[in-house]
Design a protein around this motif. Structure first.
Motif, PDB file in Angstrom:
ATOM      1  N   UNK A 488      -0.799  -7.617   1.810  1.00  0.00           N
ATOM      2  CA  UNK A 488       0.628  -7.823   1.501  1.00  0.00           C
ATOM      3  C   UNK A 488       1.141  -6.740   0.565  1.00  0.00           C
ATOM      4  N   UNK A 489       0.349  -6.374  -0.447  1.00  0.00           N
ATOM      5  CA  UNK A 489       0.772  -5.329  -1.360  1.00  0.00           C
ATOM      6  C   UNK A 489       0.954  -3.992  -0.666  1.00  0.00           C
ATOM      7  N   UNK A 490      -0.006  -3.644   0.235  1.00  0.00           N
ATOM      8  CA  UNK A 490       0.119  -2.381   0.967  1.00  0.00           C
ATOM      9  C   UNK A 490       1.351  -2.390   1.858  1.00  0.00           C
ATOM     10  N   UNK A 491       1.637  -3.555   2.489  1.00  0.00           N
ATOM     11  CA  UNK A 491       2.833  -3.645   3.341  1.00  0.00           C
ATOM     12  C   UNK A 491       4.110  -3.473   2.510  1.00  0.00           C
ATOM     13  N   UNK A 493       4.426  -1.848  -0.349  1.00  0.00           N
ATOM     14  CA  UNK A 493       4.529  -0.445  -0.779  1.00  0.00           C
ATOM     15  C   UNK A 493       5.033   0.416   0.365  1.00  0.00           C
ATOM     16  N   UNK A 494       4.547   0.134   1.585  1.00  0.00           N
ATOM     17  CA  UNK A 494       5.008   0.896   2.731  1.00  0.00           C
ATOM     18  C   UNK A 494       6.486   0.652   3.004  1.00  0.00           C
ATOM     19  N   UNK A 495       6.948  -0.574   2.715  1.00  0.00           N
ATOM     20  CA  UNK A 495       8.365  -0.903   2.940  1.00  0.00           C
ATOM     21  C   UNK A 495       9.278  -0.307   1.886  1.00  0.00           C
ATOM     22  N   UNK A 496       8.708   0.328   0.858  1.00  0.00           N
ATOM     23  CA  UNK A 496       9.532   0.985  -0.155  1.00  0.00           C
ATOM     24  C   UNK A 496       9.631   0.250  -1.462  1.00  0.00           C
ATOM     25  N   UNK A 518      -6.280   1.143  -6.868  1.00  0.00           N
ATOM     26  CA  UNK A 518      -5.810   2.410  -6.300  1.00  0.00           C
ATOM     27  C   UNK A 518      -4.401   2.267  -5.719  1.00  0.00           C
ATOM     28  N   UNK A 519      -4.160   1.168  -5.005  1.00  0.00           N
ATOM     29  CA  UNK A 519      -2.824   0.950  -4.448  1.00  0.00           C
ATOM     30  C   UNK A 519      -1.783   0.761  -5.551  1.00  0.00           C
ATOM     31  N   UNK A 521      -1.986   2.149  -8.463  1.00  0.00           N
ATOM     32  CA  UNK A 521      -1.758   3.501  -8.965  1.00  0.00           C
ATOM     33  C   UNK A 521      -0.841   4.295  -8.057  1.00  0.00           C
ATOM     34  N   UNK A 522      -1.037   4.135  -6.716  1.00  0.00           N
ATOM     35  CA  UNK A 522      -0.151   4.818  -5.767  1.00  0.00           C
ATOM     36  C   UNK A 522       1.284   4.321  -5.921  1.00  0.00           C
ATOM     37  N   UNK A 523       1.438   2.998  -6.094  1.00  0.00           N
ATOM     38  CA  UNK A 523       2.780   2.432  -6.266  1.00  0.00           C
ATOM     39  C   UNK A 523       3.451   2.988  -7.512  1.00  0.00           C
ATOM     40  N   UNK A 524       2.690   3.049  -8.609  1.00  0.00           N
ATOM     41  CA  UNK A 524       3.255   3.594  -9.841  1.00  0.00           C
ATOM     42  C   UNK A 524       3.608   5.070  -9.675  1.00  0.00           C
ATOM     43  N   UNK A 525       2.711   5.850  -9.059  1.00  0.00           N
ATOM     44  CA  UNK A 525       2.993   7.267  -8.843  1.00  0.00           C
ATOM     45  C   UNK A 525       4.181   7.476  -7.915  1.00  0.00           C
ATOM     46  N   UNK A 526       4.259   6.607  -6.865  1.00  0.00           N
ATOM     47  CA  UNK A 526       5.379   6.713  -5.941  1.00  0.00           C
ATOM     48  C   UNK A 526       6.693   6.377  -6.639  1.00  0.00           C
ATOM     49  N   UNK A 527       6.659   5.357  -7.519  1.00  0.00           N
ATOM     50  CA  UNK A 527       7.861   4.998  -8.256  1.00  0.00           C
ATOM     51  C   UNK A 527       8.311   6.146  -9.159  1.00  0.00           C
TER      52      UNK A 527
END
Length: 770
Positions: A488-491, A493-496, A518-519, A521-527
């Motif tokens: 659910x978290x990966x979905x 993050x993919x949805x924005x 890791x996800x 961290x990716x979410x924080x970096x993407x934000x």
């Protein structure tokens, strides 16, 4: 020496002789076995085993019958006689001595089959007119039932059984009659059996309770006279006297008497429950015949063992020679395989098992002809020939299979001959390697592998399956919760949703926890990246807007002063040319400033959008009309394909700017004096405008790159365009929930605009009921 041995074992004639010797020794052994069986039959082997047991080792070791064997020869008739005659020798004595304990088995069998046993309660309905058993008989039966210590009748209710027995005297009478009839039949059979012993044994047996007597002596012989005659007469070789208090052996042969006295006499006395005296004596002729048969069989078996030993040695030596020479040729160390060796080992084993079964069947068939009850008789020669042929055939089959395996071993192809090994090597080893590789990858895979192996083993070990299922469900559900949370978290993050944070269970696998971290961290970096990009875009838009605004004031002044210079009376033509150039460049700079300002507003979303019903076809024709002078100057022939009216849900002002930019793009970059096609198509939800023209310059650029800001198809930048027209058109179309894109096919340039189709809004009418 080694070379001579190799040449000897590899010689074809030597191999043939070894084969022949093995088959001949097999035939000799089989023939001697049949011969021994035939002679044992002739020497009364059946009689030796009639009344006692003996082993082959006894016959091989002792030339004369053993004391144990002779003692059993005497005790067996006594025990058999007394077992049958303990209840009497006449019907009257048998009836007189029948006890309730004797009938207990018959009575309980009848009770188990009655309705009383099924219900578990005493039967209440019975024939009142039937005679009842006397109390003494019923008490005796119940006493016999209570005295049972084996537990055989432990499930019988004594009260129900007593009530049933009391009210069913006919059952008691029937069981008693059957028991007496069985005892009389056994007595008759025993008397017939005794007739066959009269030439070998004399016996005397008395039952002090019933007063009955079994004897082969003349009628009227008293017990004292019987003992004197049977125990001390020279016509008997040995005798046994057995009572409930002890037993004694007698023999006229001193050596035999000593051997018999060395035995444990208590093993041959009557049971304490039996009353009486039993004497059995073996005649001298029977004893001599028994000893002679024993000696003949002893000699026969000894010779047979000798033949077996010689055959085993010869066969072993021949097998040794054949093993060394198998697959080899003289002066050649290469091991050659035969055609039979190509057959799978499992098939060879199956063939050998079939041969073994056939051999056992043939041997059993021929051995049956030694019996006494067969209807077909065969000669000794026929039996011997059949057994020898079957033995030779079986030996040849076994030898072929054995030598085939030896050749495979020497050629180092023994394992390859097994189908199981081939399948294991092809699939099993690969599976094990794959499993080992998976086992080494990560702790999570190791846990899955261990769990997959452990669960079937637990079920095979009869661990309660519900327990295994519960444990598996708990573990799998916990793991599923963690996996679903990560999924659910990966979905998200993919949805924005860049602010998503994944939380897993406390007992989740380390790998899933690391993946969730890791996800996150990716979410924080993407934000952070999104925030930075938005900030940068906002700064660029603000910069463009501010610069455009700041340029407008001096640019207005320049345009104004140029107009003033044009009004002045300047006669110099060169100055007039300079003024004209200044006016042209000032207008171009003014257009570029306006384009920058519009592009900034469209990108930032600060532009006001008012969607309404707009006729795309009319707007297109209007834009073409306003640009008609430029179109004519470029010599373009515009062809429109449409079915008006075409209504779209758009802002007319913004849509006109999109169309004007696309038409202006065609005027600048299309091949002069060429055709331009404008096609409008209406779909279910979208209206599509496609403008196609041939580019005057080579389009060595991608469509995506062409849509970027400040990008021109003319890389030399000789044209007057700013490179913002397509970018502004795309931004404005997106503000109206549409799209604008370009496609390039060689020199064919195609601009495609999609705008949502206008639909009639639903109206709700209120019906009034009068």
């Amino acid at each position: 020496m080694a070379t001579k041995w190799k040449n000897f074992t590899r010689n074809s004639w030597v191999k043939a002789v070894c084969w022949l010797l093995i088959l001949v020794m097999t035939a000799v052994s089989a023939g001697m076995t049949v011969y021994a069986a035939e002679n044992a039959q002739k020497n009364n082997l059946n009689e030796l085993s009639s009344y006692s047991t003996y082993s082959l080792s006894d016959i091989l070791i002792h030339e004369q019958p053993t004391a144990e064997y002779l003692a059993q020869q005497l005790y067996f008739p006594i025990s058999n006689l007394y077992t049958v005659g303990e209840n009497g020798t006449t019907e009257e004595s048998i009836e007189r001595n029948v006890t309730p304990a004797d009938l207990l088995g018959e009575l309980t069998t009848e009770y188990y089959q009655s309705d009383t046993w099924e219900s578990g309660e005493p039967e209440q309905s019975y024939d009142a007119s039937a005679p009842t058993l006397d109390a003494k008989t019923v008490s005796a039966v119940m006493a016999a039932l209570a005295s049972d210590t084996s537990g055989e009748y432990s499930d019988i209710s004594e009260s129900a059984f007593q009530a049933w027995l009391t009210h069913h005297p006919e059952v008691y009478a029937s069981c008693r009659a059957r028991y007496i009839s069985a005892q009389l039949q056994s007595l008759t059979d025993t008397q017939r059996w005794l007739e066959g012993l009269k030439n070998s044994f004399d016996y005397y047996l008395t039952n002090t309770v019933t007063g009955d007597c079994f004897t082969s002596l003349p009628d009227g012989t008293a017990q004292k006279n019987a003992e004197s005659q049977l125990l001390h007469t020279t016509q008997y070789a040995m005798a046994l006297k057995s009572t409930t208090t002890g037993a004694a052996f007698y023999s006229k042969h001193t050596d035999l008497a000593q051997e018999l006295e060395s035995l444990n006499a208590s093993d041959y006395m009557l049971d304490s429950s039996r009353n009486g005296t039993a004497i059995c004596a073996m005649t001298t002729d029977a004893y001599d015949n028994l000893c002679l048969s024993w000696s003949e069989i002893h000699r026969l078996f000894a010779n047979l063992i000798t033949i077996y030993a010689i055959s085993a040695v010869v066969i072993a030596l021949c097998l040794l020679v054949l093993c060394f020479g198998a697959g080899r040729r003289p002066d050649d160390d290469t091991c050659y395989l035969l055609g039979f060796d190509r057959i799978w080992t499992e098939a060879q084993i199956f063939f050998g098992m079939c041969a073994c079964i056939a051999f056992a069947g043939v041997i059993s068939l021929f051995l049956n002809f030694f019996g006494d009850n067969i209807t077909v008789s065969l000669s000794f020669t026929a039996i011997c020939t059949g057994v020898c042929a079957a033995s030779v055939a079986f030996a040849a089959v076994c030898l072929v299979i054995f030598l085939s395996q030896v050749r495979r071993l020497k050629a180092r192809q023994w394992l390859n001959g097994w189908i199981i090994w081939r399948l294991f090597r092809k699939f099993g080893i690969a599976s094990l390697c794959w499993l080992n590789k998976q086992f080494r990858k990560s702790p999570l895979r190791r846990r899955f592998i261990i769990l997959s192996i452990l669960l079937p083993l637990l079920c095979a070990a009869w661990i309660p399956i519900p327990v295994v299922i519960i444990v598996l469900l708990i573990v799998s559900m916990r793991l599923a919760d963690s996996i679903e949370a990560v999924n659910r978290g990966a979905h998200d993050i993919r949805a924005g949703k860049t602010d998503t944070q994944i939380t897993v269970r406390e007992h989740a696998p380390k790998e899933l926890a690391a993946l969730a971290a890791d996800l996150n961290g990716i979410s924080e970096g993407l934000q952070e990246a999104v925030d930075t990009a938005v900030k940068s875009e906002r700064l660029k838009s603000e910069l463009i807007s501010n610069v455009s605004h700041d340029i407008k004031t001096p640019l207005t002044s320049i345009v104004t002063y140029v107009d003033l210079l044009k009004k002045c009376d300047i006669a110099d033509e060169t100055a007039q040319e300079y003024i004209r150039i200044l006016e042209q460049k000032a207008q171009r700079l003014r257009t570029l400033t306006l384009d920058l300002f519009d592009a900034s507003k469209a990108t930032s979303g600060a532009m006001t959008v008012e969607l309404a019903k707009t006729d795309l076809d009319a707007l297109l024709r209007q834009a073409l009309g306003e640009r008609s002078e430029h179109i004519q100057r470029a010599g373009l022939d515009v062809r429109i394909t449409s079915h008006p009216p075409v209504y779209v849900n758009a802002d007319g002002r913004l849509l006109w700017r999109v169309l004007d930019n696309l038409i202006s793009n065609c005027v600048r970059y299309a091949v002069p004096h060429s055709r331009v096609y404008a096609d409008i198509a209406q779909g279910a939800s979208l209206c599509t405008l496609t403008i196609k023209n041939i580019s005057a310059t080579e389009l060595n650029i991608s469509a995506d790159e062409l849509m970027q800001r400040f990008t021109r198809g003319d890389r030399s930048r000789h044209t007057e365009g700013s490179g913002l027209g397509l970018s502004i058109a795309q931004s404005l179309a997106e503000l109206m929930h549409g799209t604008c894109r370009v496609e390039i096919d060689g020199d064919l340039f195609k601009a495609i605009v999609e705008i949502p189709r206008w639909t009639q809004p639903e109206t709700h009418e209120t019906n009034q009921t009068t």
